[in-house]
Design an enzyme around this catalytic site. Structure first.
Site, PDB file in Angstrom:
ATOM      1  N   HIS A  38       6.425  37.707 -13.094  1.00 11.58           N
ATOM      2  CA  HIS A  38       6.815  36.307 -13.745  1.00 11.58           C
ATOM      3  C   HIS A  38       7.795  36.614 -14.879  1.00 11.58           C
ATOM      4  CE1 HIS A  38       3.240  33.881 -12.372  1.00 11.58           C
ATOM      5  NE2 HIS A  38       2.539  35.341 -12.308  1.00 11.58           N
TER       6      HIS A  38
ATOM      7  N   CYS B  58       5.419  36.763   1.729  1.00 10.60           N
ATOM      8  CA  CYS B  58       6.141  37.344   2.857  1.00 10.60           C
ATOM      9  C   CYS B  58       6.705  36.329   3.578  1.00 10.60           C
ATOM     10  CB  CYS B  58       5.050  38.120   3.878  1.00 10.60           C
ATOM     11  SG  CYS B  58       4.622  39.549   3.102  1.00 10.60           S
TER      12      CYS B  58
ATOM     13  N   HIS C 261       4.122  40.216  -7.822  1.00 12.74           N
ATOM     14  CA  HIS C 261       5.274  39.647  -8.432  1.00 12.74           C
ATOM     15  C   HIS C 261       5.277  39.506  -9.868  1.00 12.74           C
ATOM     16  CE1 HIS C 261       1.878  37.143  -7.719  1.00 12.74           C
ATOM     17  NE2 HIS C 261       2.189  36.405  -8.769  1.00 12.74           N
TER      18      HIS C 261
ATOM     19  N   ASP D  35       9.417  29.204  -9.794  1.00 18.95           N
ATOM     20  CA  ASP D  35       7.909  29.003  -9.555  1.00 18.95           C
ATOM     21  C   ASP D  35       7.638  27.565  -9.375  1.00 18.95           C
ATOM     22  OD1 ASP D  35       5.383  30.454 -10.673  1.00 18.95           O
ATOM     23  OD2 ASP D  35       5.145  28.375 -10.365  1.00 18.95           O
TER      24      ASP D  35
ATOM     25  N   HIS E  27       0.530  39.235  -3.415  1.00 19.58           N
ATOM     26  CA  HIS E  27       1.701  39.926  -3.146  1.00 19.58           C
ATOM     27  C   HIS E  27       2.368  39.918  -4.339  1.00 19.58           C
ATOM     28  CE1 HIS E  27       5.403  40.278  -0.242  1.00 19.58           C
ATOM     29  NE2 HIS E  27       5.923  40.644  -1.664  1.00 19.58           N
TER      30      HIS E  27
ATOM     31  N   GLY F  67      -6.044  36.882 -13.471  1.00 16.82           N
ATOM     32  CA  GLY F  67      -5.356  35.556 -13.045  1.00 16.82           C
ATOM     33  C   GLY F  67      -4.505  35.805 -12.018  1.00 16.82           C
TER      34      GLY F  67
HETATM   35  P1  5GP Z   1      -0.149  34.719 -10.093  1.00 18.84           P
HETATM   36  O1  5GP Z   1      -1.388  33.791 -10.504  1.00 18.84           O
HETATM   37  O2  5GP Z   1      -0.574  35.072  -8.447  1.00 18.84           O
HETATM   38  O3  5GP Z   1       0.228  35.737 -10.853  1.00 18.84           O
HETATM   39  O4  5GP Z   1       1.050  33.719  -9.878  1.00 18.84           O
HETATM   40  C1  5GP Z   1       1.334  32.867  -8.590  1.00 18.84           C
HETATM   41  C2  5GP Z   1       2.599  31.871  -9.125  1.00 18.84           C
HETATM   42  O5  5GP Z   1       3.003  31.677  -7.934  1.00 18.84           O
HETATM   43  C3  5GP Z   1       1.941  30.842  -9.636  1.00 18.84           C
HETATM   44  O6  5GP Z   1       2.615  30.752 -10.919  1.00 18.84           O
HETATM   45  C4  5GP Z   1       2.234  29.585  -8.745  1.00 18.84           C
HETATM   46  O7  5GP Z   1       2.725  28.326  -9.544  1.00 18.84           O
HETATM   47  C5  5GP Z   1       3.564  30.261  -7.869  1.00 18.84           C
HETATM   48  N1  5GP Z   1       3.322  29.833  -6.509  1.00 18.84           N
HETATM   49  C6  5GP Z   1       2.355  29.504  -5.773  1.00 18.84           C
HETATM   50  N2  5GP Z   1       2.577  29.175  -4.457  1.00 18.84           N
HETATM   51  C7  5GP Z   1       4.021  29.054  -4.385  1.00 18.84           C
HETATM   52  C8  5GP Z   1       4.993  28.539  -3.516  1.00 18.84           C
HETATM   53  O8  5GP Z   1       4.674  28.354  -2.430  1.00 18.84           O
HETATM   54  N3  5GP Z   1       6.105  28.536  -3.883  1.00 18.84           N
HETATM   55  C9  5GP Z   1       6.679  28.989  -5.295  1.00 18.84           C
HETATM   56  N4  5GP Z   1       7.902  28.771  -5.602  1.00 18.84           N
HETATM   57  N5  5GP Z   1       5.666  29.495  -6.218  1.00 18.84           N
HETATM   58  C10 5GP Z   1       4.389  29.349  -5.932  1.00 18.84           C
HETATM   59 ZN    ZN Z   2       3.188  39.393   1.184  1.00 17.37          ZN
END
Ligand code: 5GP
Ligand code: ZN
Length: 108
Positions: A102, A9, A100, A32, A98, A93
């Site tokens: 990939h 957010c 998203h 990422d 929030h 994982g």
């Molecule tokens: P999840 O594991 O929740 O599916 O993926 C979270 C992703 O967000 C990870 O691949 C991580 O590298 C990325 N990520 C976490 N914090 C940040 C951030 O502050 N900025 C960006 N650009 N990516 C982030």
């Molecule tokens: Zn959010």
């Protein structure tokens, strides 16, 4: 719509910096910060939805937007092939609460 302590957010609201690849009224795409492939984008709805487990019927079109945005970015970036991935829940994982999508490419 916005959760005060949510990193994504804050990125959506430009309260935190990010490398923005694409943005429209509903969706933002960022690089990422810790890429797991040569191309690794995150396709994020601007609406705060915690996870796939929290999607409601009213979010149906928005979820379609995420995939259509992935297709658009893949075409713009001339990607030959790519993977789309959504992690759901800690044990699935998911680290950021929030939703998203990939978009990963270039590591086959
Ligand atoms: P999840 O594991 O929740 O599916 O993926 C979270 C992703 O967000 C990870 O691949 C991580 O590298 C990325 N990520 C976490 N914090 C940040 C951030 O502050 N900025 C960006 N650009 N990516 C982030
Ligand atoms: Zn959010």
């Amino acid at each position: 719509m916005t959760m005060p302590d949510c990193i994504f957010c804050k990125i959506v609201n430009k309260e935190l910096p990010s490398d923005i690849v694409y943005e429209d009224d509903n969706v933002i795409v960022i690089k990422d910060a810790n890429p797991k492939a040569p191309v690794h984008f995150l396709i994020i709805p601007k609406k705060h939805i915690l996870s796939v487990d929290h999607i409601e019927l009213e979010d149906k079109a928005l979820m379609g937007d995420l995939i259509l945005t992935a297709k658009k970015i893949a075409k713009e970036k001339n990607l030959k092939g790519y993977r789309l991935l959504i992690n759901v829940g800690r044990e699935g994982g998911q680290v950021i609460d929030h939703i998203h999508l990939h978009l990963l490419s270039g590591n086959q």
